[in-house]
Design a protein around this motif. Sequence first.
Motif, short mmCIF file in Angstrom:
data_model
loop_
_atom_site.label_atom_id
_atom_site.label_comp_id
_atom_site.label_asym_id
_atom_site.label_seq_id
_atom_site.Cartn_x
_atom_site.Cartn_y
_atom_site.Cartn_z
N PHE A 53 -9.03 -0.31 -3.61
CA PHE A 53 -7.64 -0.01 -3.28
C PHE A 53 -6.96 -1.31 -2.85
N VAL A 54 -5.87 -1.67 -3.50
CA VAL A 54 -5.17 -2.91 -3.17
C VAL A 54 -3.72 -2.59 -2.80
N ALA A 55 -3.28 -3.05 -1.63
CA ALA A 55 -1.88 -2.85 -1.22
C ALA A 55 -1.18 -4.20 -1.28
N ILE A 56 -0.12 -4.29 -2.05
CA ILE A 56 0.57 -5.57 -2.25
C ILE A 56 2.02 -5.50 -1.77
N GLY A 57 2.38 -6.37 -0.83
CA GLY A 57 3.78 -6.49 -0.41
C GLY A 57 4.37 -5.24 0.20
N LEU A 66 -8.19 -3.89 0.01
CA LEU A 66 -7.70 -5.26 0.06
C LEU A 66 -6.20 -5.24 0.30
N GLU A 67 -5.76 -6.04 1.29
CA GLU A 67 -4.32 -6.16 1.53
C GLU A 67 -3.85 -7.52 1.05
N MET A 68 -2.73 -7.54 0.30
CA MET A 68 -2.12 -8.80 -0.10
C MET A 68 -0.68 -8.77 0.40
N ASN A 69 -0.35 -9.72 1.24
CA ASN A 69 0.98 -9.72 1.85
C ASN A 69 1.33 -11.15 2.22
N LEU A 70 2.59 -11.37 2.48
CA LEU A 70 3.05 -12.67 2.94
C LEU A 70 2.35 -13.02 4.25
N GLU A 71 2.20 -12.01 5.10
CA GLU A 71 1.59 -12.22 6.42
C GLU A 71 0.87 -10.94 6.84
N ALA A 73 -0.90 -2.82 9.56
CA ALA A 73 -2.02 -2.09 8.96
C ALA A 73 -3.20 -3.00 8.62
N SER A 74 -3.06 -4.32 8.81
CA SER A 74 -4.11 -5.27 8.38
C SER A 74 -5.49 -4.91 8.91
#
Length: 231
Positions: A169-173, A196-201, A205-206
């Motif tokens: 599961f990937v969460a982006i932005g 996996l989390e992909m974000n600016l920061e 929820a991290s």
Amino acid sequence: MKNIFILTGAGISAESGIATFRAEDGLWEKHKVEDVATPDGFRRNPELVHNFYNERRRQLKTVTPNAAHFALAKLYNNYSQGIVTIVTQNIDDLHERAGATAIHMHGELEKMLCLNCRKSCLWQEDSSIESICTNCEKRGVLRPDIVWFGEMPYFLAEIESCLLKSSLFVAIGTSGLVYPAAGYVQLARAAKIKTLEMNLEKTAASQFFDAGIYGKAGQTVTEWVEEILIK
Ligand code: NAD
């Protein structure tokens, strides 16, 4: 099968020039969320709401997909180890214009919903309280086909079923604040699906994700997709 489930939010379209939703000050493009993104707001001032989404729709014609949208489309079309599902909270059409198919759980800017016949129709121009439904031909019954706060997102059963058949599961932005999408990381964890989390920061929820990659989506998503495709 190693299916990948990807949830995208406003952050993936930020580098295309579409503003994200500013949860901190409660404003979206200088408007109060309750005025432009709730059923009550529409009842109170439908003209304002039509105009708000007219502006968003016009802006859509001036922007293009960015590297992150293209990378996800590449993954969507070339991943051979399973199915890639892209679910987006975004109402823009940038995943599609990059070449992928996305499930729009919060509706789409270029659609209007008829409050008379309940059908949704494609709408690429401005709308108003005088607009006529292309299906039932009644005047004054159209609203933007956007899932507003307090309303039930679309395709929930299908989305949950795809998520539970995935191994990643990937969460982006996405800020991880808007439910039910915000709950998907918990659902994935409970089902022992990697997250996996992909974000600016880092986000609120991290802490719930197994791993995180932080930076601008245009770069991080492109690099991540290249890695997945050579594995
Ligand atoms: P959000 O605005 O609450 O959060 C955006 C997230 O993206 C933040 O966590 C931010 O850190 C991150 N971000 C910003 N720039 C980034 C970048 N360049 N790369 C990676 N990450 C970046 O968005 P949300 O969680 O999607 O929830 C907002 C709601 O508002 C959604 O329901 C959506 O429908 C609506 N919305 C949609 C759009 C759109 O369609 N493009 C734009 C604004 C708001």
